[in-house]
Design a protein around this motif. Structure first.
Motif, PDB file in Angstrom:
ATOM      1  N   ALA A   1       0.850  -1.189   0.000  1.00  0.00           N
ATOM      2  CA  ALA A   1       0.000   0.000   0.000  1.00  0.00           C
ATOM      3  C   ALA A   1       0.876   1.225   0.000  1.00  0.00           C
ATOM      4  O   ALA A   1       1.888   1.268   0.684  1.00  0.00           O
TER       5      ALA A   1
ATOM      6  N   ALA B   1       0.780   5.724  -0.045  1.00  0.00           N
ATOM      7  CA  ALA B   1      -0.085   6.880   0.195  1.00  0.00           C
ATOM      8  C   ALA B   1       0.736   8.130   0.290  1.00  0.00           C
ATOM      9  O   ALA B   1       1.943   8.087   0.515  1.00  0.00           O
TER      10      ALA B   1
ATOM     11  N   ARG C   1      -0.959  11.647   4.726  1.00  0.00           N
ATOM     12  CA  ARG C   1      -2.199  11.466   5.464  1.00  0.00           C
ATOM     13  C   ARG C   1      -1.863  11.139   6.900  1.00  0.00           C
ATOM     14  O   ARG C   1      -0.832  10.566   7.199  1.00  0.00           O
TER      15      ARG C   1
ATOM     16  N   ALA D   1      -1.620   9.160  10.162  1.00  0.00           N
ATOM     17  CA  ALA D   1      -1.636   7.745  10.507  1.00  0.00           C
ATOM     18  C   ALA D   1      -2.704   7.469  11.556  1.00  0.00           C
ATOM     19  O   ALA D   1      -2.896   8.241  12.481  1.00  0.00           O
ATOM     20  N   GLN D   2      -3.378   6.342  11.410  1.00  0.00           N
ATOM     21  CA  GLN D   2      -4.406   5.923  12.349  1.00  0.00           C
ATOM     22  C   GLN D   2      -3.966   4.640  13.038  1.00  0.00           C
ATOM     23  O   GLN D   2      -3.164   3.876  12.504  1.00  0.00           O
TER      24      GLN D   2
ATOM     25  N   GLU E   1      -2.363   1.777   7.532  1.00  0.00           N
ATOM     26  CA  GLU E   1      -2.549   2.853   6.556  1.00  0.00           C
ATOM     27  C   GLU E   1      -1.247   3.620   6.371  1.00  0.00           C
ATOM     28  O   GLU E   1      -0.618   4.062   7.332  1.00  0.00           O
TER      29      GLU E   1
ATOM     30  N   THR F   1       1.310   6.662   5.322  1.00  0.00           N
ATOM     31  CA  THR F   1       1.274   8.103   5.495  1.00  0.00           C
ATOM     32  C   THR F   1       2.606   8.697   5.079  1.00  0.00           C
ATOM     33  O   THR F   1       3.645   8.030   5.125  1.00  0.00           O
TER      34      THR F   1
ATOM     35  N   SER G   1       1.051   1.274  14.299  1.00  0.00           N
ATOM     36  CA  SER G   1       0.769   0.271  13.274  1.00  0.00           C
ATOM     37  C   SER G   1       0.488  -1.110  13.838  1.00  0.00           C
ATOM     38  O   SER G   1       0.067  -2.004  13.105  1.00  0.00           O
TER      39      SER G   1
END
Length: 336
Positions: free
Chosen positions: A3, A5, A8, A10-11, A19, A21, A116
């Protein structure tokens, strides 16, 4: 699975792929979504391979019960990235490689690893460490099974599997003297001997006490973090050691000390009650008032770098200690 990106936020990780970032690339193995990990083993690295560590962890009992997340903090080395992806794919449990586009520092890297991860318990293990035996994962699993209360568990540090080299003998001697201690010794001052090269922490601790990103470069971010954790949570020491393979030459060790002065004084500012009790603080404070500290620093640098056949190791260790104190003294003088 990969993935990518852009910038963004990070969650916290869920059961899916973390996700990406800030231009990161994320690679997970085929086991990632099939494993509900009991431990998350978090490995920060920069321009060093985590392959030997991954291989040793794969040979440990209950490796399939954990997830491993490696965070490459902006090495920008395609060959290194590809080699670590292969090791991630071969790991019998869940494994993930996060490759950052730019270097962000040791504190930010560890915080990114925590964000993460998916397990309630997190093991921080440096890329140049390897477990001393196959029971490494089992002992940490037993800790969390026997007592689920949030706490910090320090496994310990060793040189058991480190090959001897005359090029790194000074760092080896320094580590054996100041870091390779049994749990019974470390337990006498539990907050002082928190080495994040091999430590188990409950997720609640990481949420409440993240690493401080104000510490940049090398040094003291783990000591400062350990002090903060010990003020809020129990710190337990056990004998579950890992070997430090990545010893530095005397020249590289001296260079790291030269870069860590600002971090040392930042730790002193954060925790004067602890840091001002250390011999290093007293020596550095003394050197900050000595006009000839530059000459002392350079003489001690020279002695530290001398070969063991020419200068006894005990004298070189004293010179190394003096060098660091003189460097830190200069760093304090520059701040005033």
């Amino acid at each position: 699975m990969i993935a990518e990106a852009g910038a963004r936020q990070a969650q916290p990780a869920s059961a899916g792929i973390p996700e990406a970032t800030d231009g990161e690339t994320i690679h997970t193995n085929a086991n990632w979504t099939d494993v509900t990990p009991r431990l998350s083993i978090l490995v920060p690295t920069y321009k060093d391979s985590a392959n030997q560590l991954l291989s040793m962890l794969a040979a440990c009992h209950y490796a399939e019960a954990v997830e491993i997340i490696v965070y490459d903090d902006g090495s920008q080395d395609i060959a290194l990235t590809n080699a670590m992806r292969e090791s991630v794919d071969a790991f019998p449990g869940a494994a993930c490689l996060i490759t950052a586009e730019h270097n962000k520092g040791r504190s930010a890297g560890r915080n990114r690893l925590q964000a993460s991860s998916r397990a309630p318990w997190l093991v921080f293990l440096d890329a140049d460490m390897i477990p001393d035996d196959e029971g490494f994962i089992v002992r940490y699993l037993k800790c969390v099974q026997d007592d689920s209360a949030p706490r910090l568990v320090v496994g310990g540090f060793s040189m058991k599997l480190t090959p001897f080299s005359s090029k790194t003998d000074l760092h080896r001697a320094q580590s054996e003297r100041s870091e390779c201690m049994a749990a019974s010794v470390r337990s006498e001052e539990p907050g002082r001997y928190v080495f994040t090269s091999n430590v188990l922490a409950h997720r609640d601790i990481m949420n409440a006490v993240p690493f401080d990103p104000a510490f940049s470069g090398w040094g003291w971010e783990d000591v400062e973090w350990g002090i903060r954790v010990s003020r809020q949570y129990p710190v337990e020491h056990i004998d579950n050691s890992a070997t430090h393979l990545g010893l530095d030459t005397a020249q590289d060790l001296l260079r790291k000390y030269e870069q860590s002065g600002a971090n040392f004084w930042l730790a002193v500012e954060r925790h004067p009650d602890v840091m001002e009790q250390t011999p290093l603080f007293r020596m550095a404070s003394m050197f900050s008032q000595v006009p000839g500290r530059f000459l002392i620093r350079e003489v001690s640098r020279y002695v530290s770098r001398m070969p063991v056949w020419l200068m006894p190791r005990a004298i070189r260790l004293l010179a190394l200690k003096t060098f660091r104190a003189a460097v830190y003294g200069g760093a304090r003088h520059a701040r005033t």
